[in-house]
Design an enzyme around this catalytic site. Structure first.
Site, PDB file in Angstrom:
ATOM      1  NE  ARG A  77      -3.915  -1.147   2.114  1.00 16.92           N
ATOM      2  CZ  ARG A  77      -4.861  -1.428   1.221  1.00 16.92           C
ATOM      3  NH1 ARG A  77      -5.192  -0.547   0.314  1.00 16.92           N
ATOM      4  NH2 ARG A  77      -5.477  -2.579   1.219  1.00 16.92           N
TER       5      ARG A  77
ATOM      6  NE  ARG B  57      -5.049   0.618  -3.851  1.00 19.31           N
ATOM      7  CZ  ARG B  57      -4.307  -0.423  -3.472  1.00 19.31           C
ATOM      8  NH1 ARG B  57      -4.645  -1.650  -3.815  1.00 19.31           N
ATOM      9  NH2 ARG B  57      -3.211  -0.252  -2.743  1.00 19.31           N
TER      10      ARG B  57
ATOM     11  CG  ASN C 263     -14.980   8.719  -1.202  1.00 21.34           C
ATOM     12  OD1 ASN C 263     -14.897   8.258  -2.346  1.00 21.34           O
ATOM     13  ND2 ASN C 263     -15.467   8.013  -0.197  1.00 21.34           N
TER      14      ASN C 263
ATOM     15  CG  HIS D 236     -19.720   5.727   1.451  1.00 20.12           C
ATOM     16  ND1 HIS D 236     -18.902   4.655   1.146  1.00 20.12           N
ATOM     17  CD2 HIS D 236     -20.635   5.261   2.334  1.00 20.12           C
ATOM     18  CE1 HIS D 236     -19.310   3.594   1.819  1.00 20.12           C
ATOM     19  NE2 HIS D 236     -20.361   3.933   2.550  1.00 20.12           N
TER      20      HIS D 236
ATOM     21  CD  GLN E 182     -31.474  11.723  -5.793  1.00 20.32           C
ATOM     22  OE1 GLN E 182     -31.310  12.819  -5.279  1.00 20.32           O
ATOM     23  NE2 GLN E 182     -32.354  11.509  -6.756  1.00 20.32           N
TER      24      GLN E 182
HETATM   25  C1  GRF Z   1     -20.637   4.767  -6.588  1.00 18.19           C
HETATM   26  O1  GRF Z   1     -21.777   4.150  -6.082  1.00 18.19           O
HETATM   27  C2  GRF Z   1     -19.913   5.503  -5.530  1.00 18.19           C
HETATM   28  O2  GRF Z   1     -20.757   6.044  -4.551  1.00 18.19           O
HETATM   29  C3  GRF Z   1     -19.070   4.431  -4.900  1.00 18.19           C
HETATM   30  O3  GRF Z   1     -18.671   3.617  -5.970  1.00 18.19           O
HETATM   31  C4  GRF Z   1     -19.597   3.756  -7.037  1.00 18.19           C
HETATM   32  C5  GRF Z   1     -18.814   4.213  -8.225  1.00 18.19           C
HETATM   33  O4  GRF Z   1     -19.583   4.278  -9.381  1.00 18.19           O
HETATM   34  N1  GRF Z   1     -17.986   5.020  -4.149  1.00 18.19           N
HETATM   35  P1  GRF Z   1     -18.995   4.993 -10.673  1.00 18.19           P
HETATM   36  O5  GRF Z   1     -17.677   4.307 -11.007  1.00 18.19           O
HETATM   37  O6  GRF Z   1     -18.825   6.434 -10.382  1.00 18.19           O
HETATM   38  O7  GRF Z   1     -20.008   4.731 -11.740  1.00 18.19           O
END
Ligand code: GRF
Length: 211
Positions: free
Chosen positions: A62, A88, A104, A106, A170
């Site tokens: 890492r 990662r 990020n 999530h 969303q």
């Molecule tokens: C999304 O659901 C995001 O929230 C999560 O991983 C997924 C990535 O999708 N972290 P994409 O590669 O942006 O289509």
């Protein structure tokens, strides 16, 4: 102009939403993937965006991978690094190097459901509201000051596929918005909380119920 580097691992639909938003003052200088087969790379290259692959499998660990990634990213002199489905776990030294300029998305209403399989776990718990979160990244996985959240109603017949598909819509709304606020210098971190400078918008988006 703010230089932005986007990191992906897969299809990159959030990356696409951010690029397509054509945010004034945002210069998307590169899209970097840790997997050579990340589908989003071709999409970015077709639009003339510089792309790079740094295959984590070629690194001993890492720390070594994150050090190489830092060198690659810093070559673009970024003001903002956007994690868009970048699968990662990042080292503390990487995260600290980019403190305040690493964000990020999530697919949960953080701090609930950190980690993987968020929709499965939310459905198993029978929650009635689910959501997604854009946040500044800290060394703790899926933690850090929250910039913007979207919430939506969970339907009785929702499956992981249906919920994640509505959630993605969303995500594609709130991630470009959060990037826009960053580019406009409107995000202020005060005592570990994010405030959005005037005119202060509600940093939450409630999706209309599906009827
Ligand atoms: C999304 O659901 C995001 O929230 C999560 O991983 C997924 C990535 O999708 N972290 P994409 O590669 O942006 O289509």
């Amino acid at each position: 102009m703010k230089n932005i580097v986007i990191l992906i691992s897969g299809r990159g639909s959030n990356m696409q939403a951010i690029v397509d938003a054509q945010i004034a003052g945002a210069n998307i200088c590169a899209v970097i993937a840790n997997r050579p087969d990340a589908a989003g790379l071709a999409w970015a290259a077709e639009r003339g965006i510089a792309t790079a692959v740094l295959d984590h499998k070629l690194y001993a660990g890492r720390e070594a991978f994150d050090a190489a990634l830092t060198t690659l990213i810093d070559g673009y002199a970024p003001d903002l690094i956007v994690l868009a489905g970048f699968m990662r776990i990042l080292t503390a030294s990487f995260v600290n190097h980019y403190a305040g300029r690493l964000i990020n998305i999530h697919p949960s209403l953080l701090p609930a459901y950190t980690g993987l399989h968020t929709h499965e776990r939310a459905l198993a718990d029978g929650v009635k509201i689910a959501g997604c979160t854009v946040h500044f990244v800290t060394a703790e996985l899926d933690h850090g000051p929250i910039i913007l959240q979207a919430a939506l109603a969970v339907l009785d017949d929702d499956t992981v596929a249906s919920l994640s598909s509505r959630m993605l819509e969303q995500e594609h709304l709130i991630y470009p918005q959060a990037v826009r606020w960053f580019v406009e210098d409107r995000l202020k971190l005060i005592n570990g909380r994010v405030h959005v400078d005037s005119p202060a918008p509600a940093a939450v988006l409630i999706a209309p119920p599906v009827l």
